[in-house]
Design a protein around this motif. Sequence first.
Motif, short mmCIF file in Angstrom:
data_model
loop_
_atom_site.label_atom_id
_atom_site.label_comp_id
_atom_site.label_asym_id
_atom_site.label_seq_id
_atom_site.Cartn_x
_atom_site.Cartn_y
_atom_site.Cartn_z
N ASN A 373 20.64 -103.87 9.84
CA ASN A 373 21.29 -103.55 8.57
C ASN A 373 22.80 -103.33 8.68
OD1 ASN A 373 19.01 -103.25 6.43
ND2 ASN A 373 18.21 -102.23 8.25
N GLY A 374 23.35 -103.57 9.85
CA GLY A 374 24.81 -103.51 9.98
C GLY A 374 25.39 -102.12 10.07
N MET A 375 24.69 -101.21 10.77
CA MET A 375 25.25 -99.90 11.12
C MET A 375 25.60 -99.95 12.59
SD MET A 375 25.65 -97.18 9.14
CE MET A 375 25.14 -95.67 9.95
N PRO A 376 26.68 -99.35 13.04
CA PRO A 376 27.58 -98.48 12.29
C PRO A 376 28.81 -99.18 11.70
CG PRO A 376 28.05 -98.30 14.60
CD PRO A 376 26.91 -99.27 14.49
N GLN A 377 28.87 -100.53 11.77
CA GLN A 377 30.09 -101.20 11.30
C GLN A 377 30.35 -100.98 9.82
OE1 GLN A 377 27.43 -102.78 12.74
NE2 GLN A 377 27.30 -104.92 12.14
N ALA A 378 29.33 -100.64 9.04
CA ALA A 378 29.57 -100.30 7.63
C ALA A 378 30.05 -98.87 7.47
CB ALA A 378 28.29 -100.52 6.82
N LEU A 379 29.60 -97.99 8.37
CA LEU A 379 29.97 -96.58 8.25
C LEU A 379 31.47 -96.40 8.42
CD1 LEU A 379 28.66 -93.73 7.94
CD2 LEU A 379 28.85 -93.55 10.42
N LEU A 380 32.10 -97.22 9.27
CA LEU A 380 33.52 -97.04 9.56
C LEU A 380 34.40 -97.27 8.33
CD1 LEU A 380 33.65 -98.72 13.08
CD2 LEU A 380 33.37 -96.31 12.52
N PRO A 381 34.30 -98.40 7.62
CA PRO A 381 35.12 -98.56 6.41
C PRO A 381 34.72 -97.59 5.31
CG PRO A 381 33.62 -100.42 6.64
CD PRO A 381 33.56 -99.64 7.92
N PHE A 382 33.44 -97.24 5.23
CA PHE A 382 33.01 -96.24 4.24
C PHE A 382 33.72 -94.91 4.51
CE2 PHE A 382 30.36 -92.55 3.38
CZ PHE A 382 30.15 -92.68 2.02
N ALA A 383 33.69 -94.46 5.76
CA ALA A 383 34.33 -93.19 6.11
C ALA A 383 35.82 -93.24 5.82
CB ALA A 383 34.08 -92.89 7.59
N GLU A 384 36.46 -94.37 6.11
CA GLU A 384 37.89 -94.52 5.87
C GLU A 384 38.23 -94.38 4.39
OE1 GLU A 384 41.90 -95.68 7.25
OE2 GLU A 384 40.12 -94.92 8.26
N ARG A 385 37.50 -95.07 3.54
CA ARG A 385 37.84 -95.10 2.12
C ARG A 385 37.54 -93.77 1.44
NH1 ARG A 385 40.96 -96.58 -0.02
NH2 ARG A 385 40.31 -97.70 -1.87
N PHE A 386 36.42 -93.14 1.78
CA PHE A 386 36.06 -91.91 1.07
C PHE A 386 36.78 -90.70 1.64
CE2 PHE A 386 32.98 -94.73 -0.66
CZ PHE A 386 32.65 -94.20 -1.90
N TRP A 387 37.39 -90.83 2.81
CA TRP A 387 38.28 -89.78 3.30
C TRP A 387 39.65 -89.91 2.66
CZ3 TRP A 387 37.58 -85.52 6.40
CH2 TRP A 387 38.73 -84.89 6.89
N HIS A 388 40.14 -91.16 2.58
CA HIS A 388 41.50 -91.39 2.07
C HIS A 388 41.58 -91.50 0.56
CE1 HIS A 388 44.18 -91.78 5.44
NE2 HIS A 388 43.20 -92.31 6.12
N GLY A 389 40.56 -92.06 -0.06
CA GLY A 389 40.68 -92.33 -1.49
C GLY A 389 41.70 -93.42 -1.76
N GLY A 390 42.32 -93.35 -2.91
CA GLY A 390 43.26 -94.40 -3.30
C GLY A 390 42.55 -95.54 -4.01
N MET A 391 43.32 -96.33 -4.70
CA MET A 391 42.75 -97.43 -5.47
C MET A 391 42.56 -98.66 -4.59
SD MET A 391 42.36 -95.93 -8.32
CE MET A 391 41.85 -97.30 -9.36
N GLY A 392 41.42 -99.29 -4.72
CA GLY A 392 41.14 -100.53 -4.03
C GLY A 392 41.36 -101.71 -4.95
N VAL A 393 40.42 -102.66 -4.91
CA VAL A 393 40.51 -103.83 -5.77
C VAL A 393 39.45 -103.70 -6.86
CG1 VAL A 393 41.33 -105.23 -3.85
CG2 VAL A 393 38.89 -105.21 -4.39
#
Length: 626
Positions: A373-393
């Motif tokens: 199911n693609g762990m942990p490579q999905a956890l890394l960008p998830f952790a990055e975005r929800f720690w930093h926030g900010g607008m994506g696309v």
Amino acid sequence: MTIHQQRRTLACALVVLCMSTLIPKVLAQQVVPTPVEITLKGGNTKVKSIERQIDAKLDLPDEGYTLDIVKGKAIIRAKNQRAYIWGLQTLKQLVTPNGTFPLVHVKDYPAFPIRGFMVDTGRNFIPHTQLKAYINLLSLFKVNVFHWHLTDNPAWRIECKVYPQLNDPQYQRKGRDEGKFYTYNQIREVIAYAKTLGVSVIPEIDMPGHSEYFDKTFGFGMATEKGKQVLKACLEEFFNEISKTDCPIIHIGSDEIHIDKPAEFIAFCEDIAQKHGREVMVWDPGLPASAKAIAQIWRENQAEAVNTNAYVHRYVDSYMGYLNKGNPFTNVNKLLLHTPCGVAKANDKALGGILCLWNDVRADNKSLLFPHNGMPQALLPFAERFWHGGMGVAMSEEDVVPQPNSEWHKKLVAFEKKMVYLRNNLLYDYDMRWVANASQPWRVTLPTRRGAQKDSMKWVNAWGGVVNIMEVAKRHNVKLLPTMDAWMETEVHVDRDTVITAWVGFETTPRSSRISDGIGYQGEWESQGRLFANDTEVFPSEPWKEPAKYRYHYQTWHQAPSEIPFTNEQFFWMRQPAKVKLKAGWNKISLYCPRVFPNESWFVAFIPVHIDNKGHVSEAQGVTFR
């Protein structure tokens, strides 16, 4: 420029603010999520001691900390105990290969208070010792919630003293770890262990949906009057065994069910939880909960309807994509490009997100759940975005790799470098089946009716080792037909005549519904796909062990195919890569990518990869694309 100005410019360059600022190579490759601010002081040191200072009055948001590495020592000043743990995790990630640490100042805090990961142990039981290993991974990347899905159609996985028949295997789905459950001591052990690592546990008891075991056990449904009294006794036992301190939030599910008097049932469940001092979380879409409940939004179309000024619930974002549905490669850019909760940072409604791994299909070998199911490579960008926030696309743009030279493509490529470093170091033992691929260029035809001539098709550009042809079609307003034709082309350069190895795939079977054209016929690729290198056709390098099996042109939920465990051969990233013969210089790679039935996705992959004799995955060397 004066010497003073040069020094000032250099000093400014060493300050990191969020994701977009350049940082020194050693840091850029290591720390996830990227700290809000990093200042290098120059030089490295051995850390012989750690000085801890916890101060609730520290001028930082909740979970905020500072980390100073000075000669021989690390100093962590933290808002609370959890923040101190995050400082330790950053310290762990900062260690260099020779065991030293950079002299550095870090200031850090999250944009969202809830950053979680959910795994389903109701459908497939996972030993509590393995769950503790999952929690180690969450804590390393400052993911602070473990959402523990404890019950589902196959079984109730909680020790039940008041109704021990709920643990009786005769009432549970055969082949689904029947008779296995967590004792209260084990549940408390997991919760206590998680707490030492800064992770809170949110148990989920799904009610009244996903509860076939209940009907089999008692002969009546959970939402009946008899069922509600049984449920009340079970919940009160759980709350008496698992304290409010250990479990301040209880998830009561409530989705994918239609019952009489739904509001009355949910009010009944909420009332029991609230009398025991618990906050309630529910799925949305789901039964109508009170405004006090926290909603976990799981459908994209539901998310689009949420207005932070009008939506009555506090909510968490789980609509960014379930790991069991997407492609492990496109999930990386989808998660990194996503705007958490649709807002730049938390507010009184938007609380954060929970990344979900549903294992609907029977899984006998639980160690395969992460790589399949693609762990942990999905956890890394998830952790990055929800720690930093900010607008994506925009959500409609998340499923394709951005074009080169765009801001988000640069961020994606930079983040891939971090993932490569972590895969090769801290995550070496996690069987991370992923390589950097965002810069691979493609020319892709817009899909047309089957049988169309290749020369008559319109070509567009795409990027990435996996191309989502369905999304390419949507972007160019191409109507999807049940069957269609498409092609992909690129050029690959090697310095000498050689044979490279590459993952090749013409489909990604969802790990939930199983809808798929199955494994290819013997000697052929799946979904009738074809691969050419310099006009010479390339076939699978090894015979299929199960040729032409697992062809399901329908959703398999609750049907016999859901009881057949997945094999590695069904996923291109799990099987042996193809051998592709190339000549010195530039080589044309072409893929014929038909859609052979109306599947729910259309992914095509060509990814050069190196796999060593220990099975560790890394980027293929000496291969250049244009």
